[in-house]
Design an enzyme around this catalytic site. Sequence first.
Site, PDB file in Angstrom:
ATOM      1  N   GLU B  44       0.836  -1.209   0.000  1.00  0.00           N
ATOM      2  CA  GLU B  44       0.000   0.000   0.000  1.00  0.00           C
ATOM      3  C   GLU B  44       0.874   1.264   0.000  1.00  0.00           C
ATOM      4  O   GLU B  44       1.788   1.408   0.809  1.00  0.00           O
ATOM      5  CB  GLU B  44      -0.846  -0.020   1.282  1.00  0.00           C
ATOM      6  N   LYS B 126      -9.015   2.345  -2.530  1.00  0.00           N
ATOM      7  CA  LYS B 126      -9.422   1.712  -1.270  1.00  0.00           C
ATOM      8  C   LYS B 126     -10.860   2.086  -0.910  1.00  0.00           C
ATOM      9  O   LYS B 126     -11.221   3.267  -0.935  1.00  0.00           O
ATOM     10  CB  LYS B 126      -8.454   2.210  -0.192  1.00  0.00           C
ATOM     11  N   CYS B 162      -5.679  -3.220   2.236  1.00  0.00           N
ATOM     12  CA  CYS B 162      -5.597  -3.156   3.699  1.00  0.00           C
ATOM     13  C   CYS B 162      -6.942  -3.206   4.429  1.00  0.00           C
ATOM     14  O   CYS B 162      -7.527  -4.276   4.548  1.00  0.00           O
ATOM     15  CB  CYS B 162      -4.794  -1.922   4.105  1.00  0.00           C
TER      16      CYS B 162
END
Lengths: 586, 586
Positions: B44, B126, B162
């Site tokens: 990330e 994300k 994540c």
Amino acid sequence: MPQLRIALAQINPTVGAISANVDLAVAAAERAAERGAHLVLLPEMVVTGYPVEDLALRSGFVSASRAAIVELAARLEAAGFGDLTAVVGYLDRDEAAADRLGLPKGSPQNTAAVVHGGRVVARYAKHHLPNYGVFDEFRYFVPGRDLLVVRVRGIDVAVTICEDIWQDGPSIAARAAGAGLMVVINGSPYEANKDDVRAELCARRATEAGCPLAYVNLVGGQDELVFDGDSIVVAADGQVLGRAAQFEEQLLVVDLDLAPATSDNEPTHDGLAVRRVDLGLPEAAPYQPLPQPDSEWLEDEAEIYGALVLGLRDYVRKNGFTSVLLGVSGGIDSTLVAAIACDALGAEHVYGVSNPSDWSTPHSVDDAAELARRTGLNLQTVAIGELFDAFQRPLALTGLAEENLQARIRGVIWMALSNQHGHLVLACGNKSELSVGYTTLYGDSVGGFAPLKDVPKTLVWRLARWRNAFAAEHGETPPIPENTIDKPPSAELRPGQLDSDSLPDYTLLDDILDDYVELDTSAVDLAAQGFPADVVVRTLSMVDRAEYKRRQYPPGPKISARNFGRDRRLPITNGWRETFPDDVRG
Amino acid sequence: MPQLRIALAQINPTVGAISANVDLAVAAAERAAERGAHLVLLPEMVVTGYPVEDLALRSGFVSASRAAIVELAARLEAAGFGDLTAVVGYLDRDEAAADRLGLPKGSPQNTAAVVHGGRVVARYAKHHLPNYGVFDEFRYFVPGRDLLVVRVRGIDVAVTICEDIWQDGPSIAARAAGAGLMVVINGSPYEANKDDVRAELCARRATEAGCPLAYVNLVGGQDELVFDGDSIVVAADGQVLGRAAQFEEQLLVVDLDLAPATSDNEPTHDGLAVRRVDLGLPEAAPYQPLPQPDSEWLEDEAEIYGALVLGLRDYVRKNGFTSVLLGVSGGIDSTLVAAIACDALGAEHVYGVSNPSDWSTPHSVDDAAELARRTGLNLQTVAIGELFDAFQRPLALTGLAEENLQARIRGVIWMALSNQHGHLVLACGNKSELSVGYTTLYGDSVGGFAPLKDVPKTLVWRLARWRNAFAAEHGETPPIPENTIDKPPSAELRPGQLDSDSLPDYTLLDDILDDYVELDTSAVDLAAQGFPADVVVRTLSMVDRAEYKRRQYPPGPKISARNFGRDRRLPITNGWRETFPDDVRG
């Protein structure tokens, strides 16, 4: 049109001191009732103080706030003021929302209670949660979803909280719901010129809502924030009907003629349900309204100076101190801090320490003595020559290490006197120095509070001149020696040293810093504005490299659009340097 | 079933150093290609480092990240690795979302680029933004709304970032979209025992997705965070197929047999559009898979010690230092910090300073010398007796002020040597001391980094014993003198002083602190757990009153569920005190 007398209770709670805050709120509501108000507005989260930060995540704290609002309602009723309607900010929770949103840490809500007849008769949770600048409300709060319209003495009153009016929507919804009055309870921290923005915003939202708008704000210092009050009532056409002072507690009472409530309003707006609560109170019997209250306007320097005084006074008072200590070098920064401290606490509670070194100029010692003479602060002198020699015997330092040693010896002396006598130490650095790291960690930076942390050097001079002129206008002794204002700035850590040896001229420096620190203006854009490219790159690099010093600096009152603190969050370990495209890979 | 060789590039970027990070990422991708990988995963925001904090709000920084990902794709192609598919985290922006959401500060997105054939062929933003603990992603990022499924060599690969797998939804959506592999790129900071939680989570999400899951994490220190790596690949049944080491860079290569892509998948799931990108690559020709990689497990103390070593090494290295300096008192805290520093940097880069006072015990001086003898660190002695006397002549301090003076004289000496020689000063305080304020501001608290800031005293002893046992097992000299471990802790600021004069026994204290600092357990609940009520109230009050000291403390590596830093945000000015119901109004 029915009449309504509203009171805006601009009061100064302390974060976490729920019991004392309830006392303050009850006293203010009682004064409002005694002055004949039908409706009193108390600020956002006044029961808990604001901002409570991670206290909001403690269930015991939320429970205490919930219990306190019930107690507040009962106390007003017991005192014979059950007829009064109060809108009061506090911290509540919404268990259903927590389940719906899957929140791991409970479901606090930033809530307004409508209190009447000894009970909480309605609740409104803030819809729009600010999560920028100094605000982290997404971390804490579940947003509300329903509009609240409370019928008070024949008038439909729409209730909102702070950020709700900074976003589009609520004012339109209030109009659709047929509100005769829109109230906004706030915890809105001070920034220079924000009062103008707020007044314009309130006028615009009132026009959109098609009814008067009453805006009540907290007042007082809380760590790095200063709430300035500046509560205001505007008519539907934007005209100001009343405005409270900045930086002091006040009960602003305003009489309004308002549109009567009707039953033919839209039940929802934009998918938001409108919750309507009718308190069943008759319209007020016709009465002679009070004259429109006067309001005074502060000029820019007076406003900023007022924020610094209140920020310092409240940090000292709310943390249990009664006196402060600061190093007085004869320079402009410590002299202005001394003047602020004398105004905040009284000169008898201000302890200046003069620490001449072998390299101090005679005028710096004289100027410190002159400051003491003019203000009446307590002055003590502890020379550092022998201490410096004692360190140099084993260490034999040179250059910057030798300069910093002097600043750190002074820091040790101030902290020692603080520990011995219980004074809070003030750090006197300004925002320009702190921006570029022109400060000695654990030296001039020691202290519990830093009044000038958000004040650029050029503004330090402006405030000093303004304070002296204010004194002269009022027939008082100007506190700041003229020589202190006029002499070239120097840290006096080596013979003949001047700030200008190490830094660009402060006028230029502050212009660049304003743009970079507060607006994130890039090196490319600064150069395009005409700033010298080499000065830009050097300055921005100094700012970036000084981040570690700022992290260990004490808090100080925010007065700018972006202070060093919660407002500006940058990594210490940071390989990014603002430069020009050709050097980007450097 | 088609085969796929995947490589998880667990690398160590530096926040802001975009150019250097691209070099690292390209080198790792090239090594992956050389090892025959078809798909390489990079963590990330590896291009910018993570977390970038307010750098995300600078448009020039976002532009640099966008340019860097294009450059990365071109460099891979130019090096002859255009056939490789790479998933790479970087910072992008979404102008349309900014308009839609009315964002005042641009529209940064935490994005994964899919790179192939010299171009960025797909992007995924994300969906789930963490905004609790140390995370502030609602402050920075616009959430993504589309699922991304990329067809790579006949396999549909679902891409996530994540927090997406810490929330329910994405794994179910991946199954609905017919994914044959789910990949997750991460910047997940270390906490003790989080590796177990992560492995269990990955297994659960793989089972939900009905396909293997590959999880790649950053490694390295960034201010108060340590990314531990611990990248992992699990099968659809939860079995671990490969796992990388913690606290070091590694390229984890795993061969997988995966379900082939089909065309009969749902186009949307839960209202989310699925964006499908087909790279048009044939299935891999059958090949002999590599043996499953071994993975080693660290015991608890080794893991925590590893985090402290990496956190320190990277803070020193990434901030341009090569050496550190610390006061070595002969006590357990500074001795453990010295051992960590020697392991992180090599003893030749570690400078210990012994500052005996007239009240130091002989064993404290001897223990410091013994530490130097065992580790080989550089030891210098500067006695403080004469300096103390020099301050006392003008100040005549008593009590606590006199004690603090000694600690501050030491701080001045360490900072002076740091300024003169360029060493980074380490603060050696532990979490227990910092919790209750048993530390001298500008004394033992000075420094740029505090390795034990998040390590409670009882864990300090455990780590010391573990480090010595580890040395003994490996035939090396245990670095920590046994006497240092065994003697009762003392600040040695007055004759015969012991920590136990001022504080509860550390076993009891740490039990209470764990619950209060990390879990917000209330005084009532602590007493209900059986802790003595008076100790609870006294301890919690000490913690609350010490907030101002923690604000000025240097950063240190987070190893617990809640460290002092971004994780725990409390006001300094705070009237709330944890106590019992009868005293609530007190």
